[in-house]
Design an enzyme around this catalytic site. Structure first.
Site, PDB file in Angstrom:
ATOM      1  N   LEU A  55       0.813  -1.217   0.000  1.00  0.00           N
ATOM      2  CA  LEU A  55       0.000   0.000   0.000  1.00  0.00           C
ATOM      3  C   LEU A  55       0.848   1.269   0.000  1.00  0.00           C
ATOM      4  CD1 LEU A  55      -2.905  -1.014   2.432  1.00  0.00           C
ATOM      5  CD2 LEU A  55      -2.855  -1.064  -0.070  1.00  0.00           C
ATOM      6  N   ASP A 146       9.486  -8.792   3.179  1.00  0.00           N
ATOM      7  CA  ASP A 146       9.253  -8.916   1.742  1.00  0.00           C
ATOM      8  C   ASP A 146       9.924  -7.793   0.958  1.00  0.00           C
ATOM      9  OD1 ASP A 146       7.873 -10.218  -0.537  1.00  0.00           O
ATOM     10  OD2 ASP A 146       6.970  -8.241  -0.694  1.00  0.00           O
ATOM     11  N   HIS A 173      10.443 -14.043   1.850  1.00  0.00           N
ATOM     12  CA  HIS A 173      10.759 -13.696   0.462  1.00  0.00           C
ATOM     13  C   HIS A 173      11.989 -14.522   0.096  1.00  0.00           C
ATOM     14  CE1 HIS A 173      11.389 -10.634  -2.896  1.00  0.00           C
ATOM     15  NE2 HIS A 173      12.530 -11.292  -2.872  1.00  0.00           N
ATOM     16  N   ASP A 304       0.541  -9.740  -4.536  1.00  0.00           N
ATOM     17  CA  ASP A 304       1.790  -8.981  -4.538  1.00  0.00           C
ATOM     18  C   ASP A 304       1.604  -7.673  -5.306  1.00  0.00           C
ATOM     19  OD1 ASP A 304       4.379  -8.216  -4.044  1.00  0.00           O
ATOM     20  OD2 ASP A 304       5.302  -9.636  -5.435  1.00  0.00           O
TER      21      ASP A 304
END
Length: 429
Positions: A55, A146, A173, A304
């Site tokens: 975001l 991530d 990740h 993603d």
């Protein structure tokens, strides 16, 4: 409210009565409501839940904000998203995760569940305040660096041990940094022809294998982000056969697109719209990922969603940012790749895009089947529509979609968050 003429998970037509944010009746011919929404025969799914959304707020509001990101999510049929920690400042303290959580509450288009960083500043040196974030108002249960791999095995082990205390999960990740230095795209025939530095599959697979073993050793929960290779699928299948508490996700773009697009696409060669982390892989990898999602080796679809402003993508390949927006096209891509090919039915889609993501994220009030007594988080979807993707129509602030100009199946007709419509007739309310 009564939502009339919908097909729950693609079944027979029915009506759904909603009172005080809860489903109170399901059946044909329901009457007696002040507000009636005609579903027009659309498929009713439990509100979608995304385990992996960027975001960008705080810090990169030029790419996305919590408000525009959640509007984009609602347009895509989502009622909850997990907001990744790679903001500026990084979401590695209780203060930052609470800020993101409250911004989501103020927006009201979907629930925002912050993901906490595993390490301070995503730097991979020192564990972040995992306990404080778990105890905060945001109730963080998913932790991830991530965008960066927790490549230190000792630190990864400590994180897995720490989150056990509050039933948390570490979302890795998987990218061995020493094998991907300067990498630009999937290592293979296409990268060789184009002269771009290759990103080997083993860089992902080695980390997944190590972390599955670590999770089993300490008895903790591991989640693997954006799985992209056939070899990763086999490692996950082996780990699950052992009964280890390992889950995994695949993105819509890794279910549909291949590395061949970097060389030859409607958008030309070397187009950074196809530059993403992990990179697009081969057709064989795509087929393996689809089969793994169908048989449950991969548990969920996660977008993603990675918005970038135009100046970060419309540049030469080597300088371009990695990532694609995906919230508003995810369900259509899954229909194309999985439902249209007979690999999943709509109950399977609901399991992988709502029920299981909410379970992994320990997200209360989401991921419930459409049933009497459940929260009225509902997505209405018309699978018969055919829509040409136009990024100018997106609610997201960013336009970096690889599907521009493509015709994809399906359209989100309406989204309801605890009975409140956030989208009606495909438009934000």
């Amino acid at each position: 409210m009564i939502i009339k003429n919908v097909r729950i998970l693609g079944g027979d037509p029915a009506d759904i009565r909603v009172e005080n944010g809860e489903i109170t009746a399901i059946g044909p011919g329901l009457q007696g409501a002040d507000d009636v929404v005609d579903g027009g025969g659309a498929i009713a799914l439990p509100g979608l839940v995304d385990l992996h959304t960027h975001l960008r707020e705080p810090g990169r509001e030029d790419a996305e904000t919590v408000l525009t990101g959640t509007q984009s999510a609602a347009r895509g049929g989502y009622t909850a998203v997990h907001a990744m920690a790679n903001t500026s400042p990084v979401a590695d303290t209780a203060g930052v995760v609470e800020q993101v959580y409250r911004l989501g509450q103020e927006g009201g288009f979907c629930d925002v569940q912050p993901v906490g960083a595993v390490t301070v500043g995503l730097e991979g040196r020192q564990l972040a305040e995992l306990g404080a974030m778990a105890d905060s108002a945001a109730r963080v249960r998913v932790f991830s660096d991530d965008g960066h791999c927790v490549d230190d095995a000792v630190l990864m082990r400590r994180a897995l041990e720490y989150v056990k205390a509050f039933d948390g999960v570490v979302a890795q990740h998987a990218q061995e940094p020493r094998l991907t230095g300067g990498a630009q795209m999937n290592e293979g025939v296409v990268s060789g022809r184009l002269g771009l530095a290759g990103w080997p599959a083993v860089a992902e697979e080695a980390i997944i294998a190590r972390d599955c073993l670590l999770a089993a050793h300490v008895g903790s929960r591991l989640h693997v982000c954006h799985v992209s290779t056939a070899g990763s699928v086999e490692i996950l299948r082996w780990a699950k056969s052992k009964g280890w508490n390992v889950t995994a996700e695949v993105t819509p773009h890794h279910l549909l697109l291949t590395d061949e697009l970097v060389e030859d696409s409607p958008n030309g060669s070397y187009n950074p719209i196809y530059k993403v982390n992990p990179p697009l892989r081969t057709r064989a990898d795509v087929e393996a990922l689809r089969a793994a999602l169908a048989d449950g080796t991969i548990d969920v679809v996660a977008t993603d969603h990675a918005p970038h402003p135009v100046e970060d993508k419309e540049t030469e390949w080597a300088a371009a940012a990695m990532g694609m927006v995906g919230l508003e096209t995810a369900l259509s891509v899954v229909q194309e790749a999985m439902v249209g090919t007979g690999l999943l039915d709509w109950a399977g889609v609901a399991e992988r895009m709502s029920l299981k993501p909410a379970e992994i994220g320990r997200l209360n009030g989401h991921g419930n089947p459409i049933a009497v007594g459940a929260p009225a988080n509902i997505t209405l979807y018309d699978p018969d529509a055919r829509i040409e993707v136009d990024p100018r129509a997106f609610a997201s602030k960013s336009r970096n979609t690889p599907y521009e100009g493509m015709t994809l199946p399906g359209r989100v007709v309406a989204t309801f968050l605890r009975g409140k419509p956030t989208v009606l007739e495909g438009k934000l309310v």
